[in-house]
Design a protein around this motif. Structure first.
Motif, PDB file in Angstrom:
ATOM      1  N   GLU A 154      -3.062 -18.339  88.626  1.00 43.57           N
ATOM      2  CA  GLU A 154      -3.373 -19.520  87.812  1.00 43.57           C
ATOM      3  C   GLU A 154      -2.153 -20.436  87.696  1.00 43.57           C
ATOM      4  OE1 GLU A 154      -4.879 -17.966  84.114  1.00 43.57           O
ATOM      5  OE2 GLU A 154      -6.693 -17.195  85.077  1.00 43.57           O
ATOM      6  N   GLU A 166      -1.884 -22.354  90.872  1.00 43.64           N
ATOM      7  CA  GLU A 166      -2.914 -23.391  90.916  1.00 43.64           C
ATOM      8  C   GLU A 166      -2.544 -24.559  90.001  1.00 43.64           C
ATOM      9  OE1 GLU A 166      -6.530 -21.238  90.114  1.00 43.64           O
ATOM     10  OE2 GLU A 166      -6.531 -20.340  92.128  1.00 43.64           O
ATOM     11  N   GLU A 167      -1.942 -24.259  88.851  1.00 41.00           N
ATOM     12  CA  GLU A 167      -1.473 -25.319  87.951  1.00 41.00           C
ATOM     13  C   GLU A 167      -0.323 -26.090  88.590  1.00 41.00           C
ATOM     14  OE1 GLU A 167      -0.806 -27.978  84.921  1.00 41.00           O
ATOM     15  OE2 GLU A 167      -2.565 -26.740  85.310  1.00 41.00           O
ATOM     16  N   GLU A 225      -2.715 -14.237  86.302  1.00 37.96           N
ATOM     17  CA  GLU A 225      -1.941 -15.264  85.604  1.00 37.96           C
ATOM     18  C   GLU A 225      -0.984 -15.964  86.563  1.00 37.96           C
ATOM     19  OE1 GLU A 225      -1.609 -13.649  81.023  1.00 37.96           O
ATOM     20  OE2 GLU A 225      -0.517 -12.548  82.595  1.00 37.96           O
TER      21      GLU A 225
END
Length: 113
Positions: A9, A12-13, A6
């Motif tokens: 992620e 990456e966001e 998480e």
């Protein structure tokens, strides 16, 4: 507590959001610096490169060199920050997030925060 995946992620966001930035914020994303993000509750450090308006080569392999920009926070705070549910300035003032960089980089990065 968020997981390592998480957190990856979320980073990456964050990279994707930086790529969509405009104006002064866009200029701030154009730094070319090594980046380290230490997640205290997971005892993991992500490293990568801030370059061309995005984060590149995000890995959990510890970098042999000290990153030029260093962020330290918990997994939940990282996820909340990127999701827009946590204000950076308030979290920094409360000691929930720590940011280390050169004075010049901090002046540029303030536009992102």
């Amino acid at each position: 507590m968020a997981t390592v995946e998480e957190c990856r992620e979320a980073l990456e966001e964050l990279s994707a959001k930086m790529g969509r930035a405009e104006g002064d914020t866009r200029k701030a994303t154009q730094l070319d610096r090594s980046l380290g993000c230490r997640i205290t509750d997971l005892d993991v450090t992500f490293s990568g490169r801030l370059r061309d308006g995005a984060l590149h080569d995000i890995t959990t392999d510890p970098s042999p060199e000290r990153a030029q920009i260093r962020l330290t926070t918990s997994s939940d705070d990282l996820v909340a920050l990127v999701a827009g549910n946590l204000d950076f300035a308030a979290a920094w003032a409360r000691g929930r997030i720590k940011l280390e960089a050169s004075f010049k980089d901090l002046l540029v990065l303030r536009k992102l925060l």
